[in-house]
Design a protein around this motif. Sequence first.
Motif, PDB file in Angstrom:
ATOM      1  N   LYS A  40       0.781   5.363   0.301  1.00 53.49           N
ATOM      2  CA  LYS A  40      -0.011   6.489   0.781  1.00 53.49           C
ATOM      3  C   LYS A  40       0.569   7.771   0.199  1.00 53.49           C
ATOM      4  CE  LYS A  40      -1.025   9.051   5.037  1.00 53.49           C
ATOM      5  NZ  LYS A  40      -0.845   9.063   6.506  1.00 53.49           N
ATOM      6  N   ILE A  64       0.853  -1.187   0.000  1.00 52.62           N
ATOM      7  CA  ILE A  64       0.000   0.000   0.000  1.00 52.62           C
ATOM      8  C   ILE A  64       0.887   1.234   0.000  1.00 52.62           C
ATOM      9  CG2 ILE A  64      -1.742   1.329   1.241  1.00 52.62           C
ATOM     10  CD1 ILE A  64      -2.893  -1.229   2.294  1.00 52.62           C
ATOM     11  N   ILE A 100      -2.521   0.596   6.864  1.00 51.48           N
ATOM     12  CA  ILE A 100      -2.068   1.942   6.473  1.00 51.48           C
ATOM     13  C   ILE A 100      -0.576   2.098   6.742  1.00 51.48           C
ATOM     14  CG2 ILE A 100      -2.173   4.360   7.196  1.00 51.48           C
ATOM     15  CD1 ILE A 100      -5.135   4.125   7.300  1.00 51.48           C
ATOM     16  N   TYR A 127      -4.636   6.363  -1.429  1.00 49.45           N
ATOM     17  CA  TYR A 127      -3.980   5.089  -1.172  1.00 49.45           C
ATOM     18  C   TYR A 127      -4.053   4.246  -2.432  1.00 49.45           C
ATOM     19  CZ  TYR A 127      -4.160   6.362   3.736  1.00 49.45           C
ATOM     20  OH  TYR A 127      -3.986   7.013   4.934  1.00 49.45           O
TER      21      TYR A 127
END
Length: 200
Positions: free
Chosen positions: A33, A31, A76, A48
């Motif tokens: 960000k 992921i 996250i 994202y």
Amino acid sequence: MFHLLDGSSVQAPFMSTTNKQYISSTDNLKILKLPYHQGGDKRQFSMYILLPEAQDGLWGLAKMLSTEPGFIENHIPTEKVQVGQFKLPKFKISFGLEVSNLLKGLGLQLPFNTEADLSKMVDSPATQNLYISSVCHKSSVEVNEEGTEAAAATSVEVAFRSLPQKIDFVADHPFLFLIREDINGVVLFVGHVVNPLLSS
């Protein structure tokens, strides 16, 4: 090359960087960000990019995202890391929908008929003749060299500090993306890219 779900590939424009990024990595998911510049707003928006490890892992990832409470919150990225190979395709996606019938189906009838009273919304002597004829929703998300733009939002500004580990992030196959307000966790946009050349 961007690898499609049917096993074929297309040549697409990619962006790359050597700057450090917010990236989290597990065995089957990465992921990225991309925080939006805040300006004077106290809210904190981020885009994202959810990249499954498997080239055909998009639908399994979508299922996890929709069925596992807290999935996003648990994955996250919290640390900025040095990147090794970094490639993200440029894409633009737009969506429009006329939602009057949907709102009427949910019970919102009065504003749509000629008996509507919009006098508290519109300061005009003609308010007695006004009613809502339609409600349209349109959204747009674009990612390019200048950053990300969502519904005419703002571009990404990134500042980084170093960590020793380098992580590759090569989005050369279908992925999910979402735009989220990070303080309260509200997801504003969600979508997927299966072929960046088909962006509209």
